[in-house]
Scaffold this motif. Structure first.
Motif, PDB file in Angstrom:
ATOM      1  N   LEU A   4       0.831  -1.207   0.000  1.00 16.34           N
ATOM      2  CA  LEU A   4       0.000   0.000   0.000  1.00 16.34           C
ATOM      3  C   LEU A   4       0.863   1.254   0.000  1.00 16.34           C
ATOM      4  O   LEU A   4       0.622   2.178  -0.783  1.00 16.34           O
ATOM      5  CB  LEU A   4      -0.948  -0.001   1.205  1.00 16.34           C
ATOM      6  CG  LEU A   4      -1.781   1.268   1.408  1.00 16.34           C
ATOM      7  CD1 LEU A   4      -2.564   1.655   0.172  1.00 16.34           C
ATOM      8  CD2 LEU A   4      -2.701   1.095   2.617  1.00 16.34           C
ATOM      9  N   LEU A   5       1.882   1.304   0.851  1.00 17.02           N
ATOM     10  CA  LEU A   5       2.776   2.473   0.891  1.00 17.02           C
ATOM     11  C   LEU A   5       3.439   2.683  -0.466  1.00 17.02           C
ATOM     12  O   LEU A   5       3.442   3.793  -1.008  1.00 17.02           O
ATOM     13  CB  LEU A   5       3.824   2.308   1.991  1.00 17.02           C
ATOM     14  CG  LEU A   5       4.896   3.392   2.077  1.00 17.02           C
ATOM     15  CD1 LEU A   5       4.277   4.757   2.387  1.00 17.02           C
ATOM     16  CD2 LEU A   5       5.945   3.037   3.131  1.00 17.02           C
ATOM     17  N   ALA A   6       3.984   1.612  -1.044  1.00 13.55           N
ATOM     18  CA  ALA A   6       4.675   1.727  -2.334  1.00 13.55           C
ATOM     19  C   ALA A   6       3.733   2.206  -3.437  1.00 13.55           C
ATOM     20  O   ALA A   6       4.061   3.128  -4.194  1.00 13.55           O
ATOM     21  CB  ALA A   6       5.292   0.382  -2.712  1.00 13.55           C
ATOM     22  N   ALA A   7       2.566   1.597  -3.519  1.00 10.75           N
ATOM     23  CA  ALA A   7       1.623   1.962  -4.587  1.00 10.75           C
ATOM     24  C   ALA A   7       1.085   3.373  -4.395  1.00 10.75           C
ATOM     25  O   ALA A   7       0.913   4.123  -5.366  1.00 10.75           O
ATOM     26  CB  ALA A   7       0.468   0.961  -4.628  1.00 10.75           C
ATOM     27  N   ALA A   8       0.824   3.769  -3.150  1.00  9.23           N
ATOM     28  CA  ALA A   8       0.304   5.113  -2.887  1.00  9.23           C
ATOM     29  C   ALA A   8       1.346   6.175  -3.213  1.00  9.23           C
ATOM     30  O   ALA A   8       1.025   7.220  -3.796  1.00  9.23           O
ATOM     31  CB  ALA A   8      -0.146   5.220  -1.431  1.00  9.23           C
ATOM     32  N   VAL A   9       2.607   5.914  -2.876  1.00 10.33           N
ATOM     33  CA  VAL A   9       3.676   6.868  -3.197  1.00 10.33           C
ATOM     34  C   VAL A   9       3.869   6.940  -4.714  1.00 10.33           C
ATOM     35  O   VAL A   9       4.024   8.028  -5.275  1.00 10.33           O
ATOM     36  CB  VAL A   9       4.981   6.520  -2.454  1.00 10.33           C
ATOM     37  CG1 VAL A   9       6.158   7.327  -2.986  1.00 10.33           C
ATOM     38  CG2 VAL A   9       4.812   6.765  -0.947  1.00 10.33           C
ATOM     39  N   ALA A  10       3.837   5.801  -5.400  1.00 15.44           N
ATOM     40  CA  ALA A  10       3.958   5.800  -6.866  1.00 15.44           C
ATOM     41  C   ALA A  10       2.829   6.609  -7.497  1.00 15.44           C
ATOM     42  O   ALA A  10       3.056   7.405  -8.420  1.00 15.44           O
ATOM     43  CB  ALA A  10       3.955   4.368  -7.399  1.00 15.44           C
TER      44      ALA A  10
END
Length: 191
Positions: free
Chosen positions: A127-133
């Protein structure tokens, strides 16, 4: 690295506690890095290099903003308690708002986008990775490599309500859906 960290703290006036927060580590680790008693791993070295590039006028010096690393560390502390999802989502939404605030400054943005340590949960890492992307794309900035993660083996939502699954799937941004995370985009844009 030892001198770079000390020099960055001296130049910016940041305390060890604030540097620890920005790096997603502890003040004891920052002290150990500065004294040479502890050697930072590659991800922390990357964060220290980004911290070293901050200008004295950086928003990170004048305001209590989050980085991806500090967000990951905060989520790691919270999600150890089963059933916690509201507070980590609020942390993530605040963090993404902070990325939008620092997005125009290349050095501040570099610190924010430095690779974080894990949250302790694969789902929250995704979730963190996808939200930052997703946020990077909105800022017209190339997402960092660490935001490219493998999809979760089964779809997951941080909101534990089976009756909402279809609702969430409909409202999930494609960047999150690609990694198997189901979450209404408004949950990330509330700050």
């Amino acid at each position: 690295m030892v001198s770079a960290l000390r020099q960055a703290r001296a130049r910016t006036g940041l305390t060890q506690a604030r540097v620890a927060e920005l790096l997603g580590t502890s003040a004891a680790n920052v002290s150990a890095y500065e004294s040479g008693r502890l050697t930072a791993g590659p991800a922390v070295r990357s964060r220290i290099a980004a911290l070293s590039g901050l200008a004295p006028s950086s928003m990170y010096i004048t305001q209590p903003l989050m980085t991806a690393a500090s967000t990951s560390a905060a989520i790691r502390r919270v999600v150890t308690t089963e059933g916690q999802y509201e507070w980590p989502l609020q942390l993530l939404a605040q963090s993404l708002a902070d990325l939008r605030r620092v997005g125009g400054s290349p050095t501040d943005r570099a610190l924010y986008l430095s690779p974080p340590s894990g949250t302790g949960r694969r789902e929250w890492n995704a979730l963190l990775a996808a939200a930052v992307a997703r946020e990077c794309q909105g800022l017209d900035v190339e997402p960092p490599r660490w935001t490219s993660v493998r999809p979760l083996p089964a779809g997951w939502s941080p909101v534990p309500s089976p009756g909402l699954r279809d609702f969430l799937v409909e409202r999930t941004p494609p960047e999150l859906a690609r990694v198997g995370v189901w979450l209404d985009a408004r949950s990330l844009d509330t700050m």
